[in-house]
Motif scaffolding. Structure first.
Motif, PDB file in Angstrom:
ATOM      1  N   TYR A   1      23.219 103.349  25.246  1.00  0.00           N
ATOM      2  CA  TYR A   1      24.591 103.236  24.771  1.00  0.00           C
ATOM      3  C   TYR A   1      25.531 102.669  25.830  1.00  0.00           C
ATOM      4  O   TYR A   1      26.663 102.366  25.532  1.00  0.00           O
TER       5      TYR A   1
ATOM      6  N   TYR B   1      28.719 101.591  23.997  1.00  0.00           N
ATOM      7  CA  TYR B   1      29.166 102.799  23.329  1.00  0.00           C
ATOM      8  C   TYR B   1      29.403 103.980  24.251  1.00  0.00           C
ATOM      9  O   TYR B   1      29.595 105.076  23.794  1.00  0.00           O
TER      10      TYR B   1
ATOM     11  N   LYS C   1      32.913  98.335  23.646  1.00  0.00           N
ATOM     12  CA  LYS C   1      33.324  98.385  22.236  1.00  0.00           C
ATOM     13  C   LYS C   1      34.738  98.941  22.129  1.00  0.00           C
ATOM     14  O   LYS C   1      35.582  98.387  21.441  1.00  0.00           O
TER      15      LYS C   1
ATOM     16  N   CYS D   1      38.009  96.902  20.875  1.00  0.00           N
ATOM     17  CA  CYS D   1      38.743  97.412  19.717  1.00  0.00           C
ATOM     18  C   CYS D   1      40.182  97.721  20.076  1.00  0.00           C
ATOM     19  O   CYS D   1      41.061  97.635  19.222  1.00  0.00           O
TER      20      CYS D   1
ATOM     21  N   THR E   1      35.661  98.248   8.766  1.00  0.00           N
ATOM     22  CA  THR E   1      35.084  98.360  10.103  1.00  0.00           C
ATOM     23  C   THR E   1      35.567  99.626  10.793  1.00  0.00           C
ATOM     24  O   THR E   1      34.780 100.348  11.410  1.00  0.00           O
TER      25      THR E   1
ATOM     26  N   ILE F   1      33.832 102.722   9.109  1.00  0.00           N
ATOM     27  CA  ILE F   1      32.394 102.783   9.394  1.00  0.00           C
ATOM     28  C   ILE F   1      32.136 103.161  10.849  1.00  0.00           C
ATOM     29  O   ILE F   1      31.327 104.054  11.140  1.00  0.00           O
ATOM     30  N   TRP F   2      32.810 102.487  11.795  1.00  0.00           N
ATOM     31  CA  TRP F   2      32.567 102.770  13.211  1.00  0.00           C
ATOM     32  C   TRP F   2      33.107 104.130  13.624  1.00  0.00           C
ATOM     33  O   TRP F   2      32.567 104.759  14.534  1.00  0.00           O
ATOM     34  N   SER F   3      34.168 104.621  12.972  1.00  0.00           N
ATOM     35  CA  SER F   3      34.650 105.980  13.269  1.00  0.00           C
ATOM     36  C   SER F   3      33.595 106.993  12.888  1.00  0.00           C
ATOM     37  O   SER F   3      33.319 107.932  13.632  1.00  0.00           O
TER      38      SER F   3
ATOM     39  N   TYR G   1      30.356 106.395  12.621  1.00  0.00           N
ATOM     40  CA  TYR G   1      29.216 106.199  13.508  1.00  0.00           C
ATOM     41  C   TYR G   1      29.444 106.885  14.851  1.00  0.00           C
ATOM     42  O   TYR G   1      28.522 107.480  15.414  1.00  0.00           O
ATOM     43  N   ALA G   2      30.657 106.834  15.361  1.00  0.00           N
ATOM     44  CA  ALA G   2      30.959 107.449  16.658  1.00  0.00           C
ATOM     45  C   ALA G   2      30.757 108.956  16.619  1.00  0.00           C
ATOM     46  O   ALA G   2      30.483 109.571  17.641  1.00  0.00           O
TER      47      ALA G   2
ATOM     48  N   LEU H   1      35.507 106.016  21.173  1.00  0.00           N
ATOM     49  CA  LEU H   1      35.173 105.009  20.168  1.00  0.00           C
ATOM     50  C   LEU H   1      35.743 105.397  18.812  1.00  0.00           C
ATOM     51  O   LEU H   1      36.289 104.564  18.090  1.00  0.00           O
TER      52      LEU H   1
ATOM     53  N   ASN I   1      38.726 103.308  16.648  1.00  0.00           N
ATOM     54  CA  ASN I   1      38.404 102.787  15.321  1.00  0.00           C
ATOM     55  C   ASN I   1      39.217 103.445  14.218  1.00  0.00           C
ATOM     56  O   ASN I   1      39.426 102.847  13.169  1.00  0.00           O
TER      57      ASN I   1
END
Length: 108
Positions: A27, A31, A37, A41, A70, A73-75, A77-78, A88, A92
């Motif tokens: 990561y 990440y 990332k 962002c 985006t 989804i990325w929130s 995923y974090a 992250l 997001n």
């Protein structure tokens, strides 16, 4: 420093250095808490905030849908990855909320 304090300091440094989101994890490049990332962002968030001053007629619906999706989804995923990456996630959330607000402005 005494021998006990040195051992504690080395232990704390070892924990930091060998953390699952540390430099040697998969990561690290994108990440980790200080990963790129989140940095990229942050620029997207600033651009989105700057777009709040744009007239609604000049906003792109497709672009705002992409930003909102985006961000959501990325929130998510974090929060799912190990270790959880709150930096992250927070960036997001702002990306997604900016996109959703712009979509609201377009709809209104």
């Amino acid at each position: 420093m005494s021998a006990g304090q040195t051992a504690v300091a080395q232990s704390a440094f070892s924990k930091f250095w060998n953390h699952p989101a540390g430099m040697y994890s998969s990561y690290a490049p994108a990440y980790s808490p200080s990963g790129m990332k989140a940095v990229h962002c942050s620029g997207i968030v600033l651009a989105g905030i700057n777009d709040l001053r744009r007239p609604v007629e000049k906003l792109s619906v497709q672009q705002q849908i992409a930003l909102a999706a985006t961000g959501v989804i990325w929130s998510r995923y974090a929060l799912v990855i190990t270790p959880v990456n709150y930096n992250l996630m927070s960036v997001n959330i702002f990306v997604g909320s900016t996109g959703l607000y712009q979509l609201y402005r377009i709809w209104e």
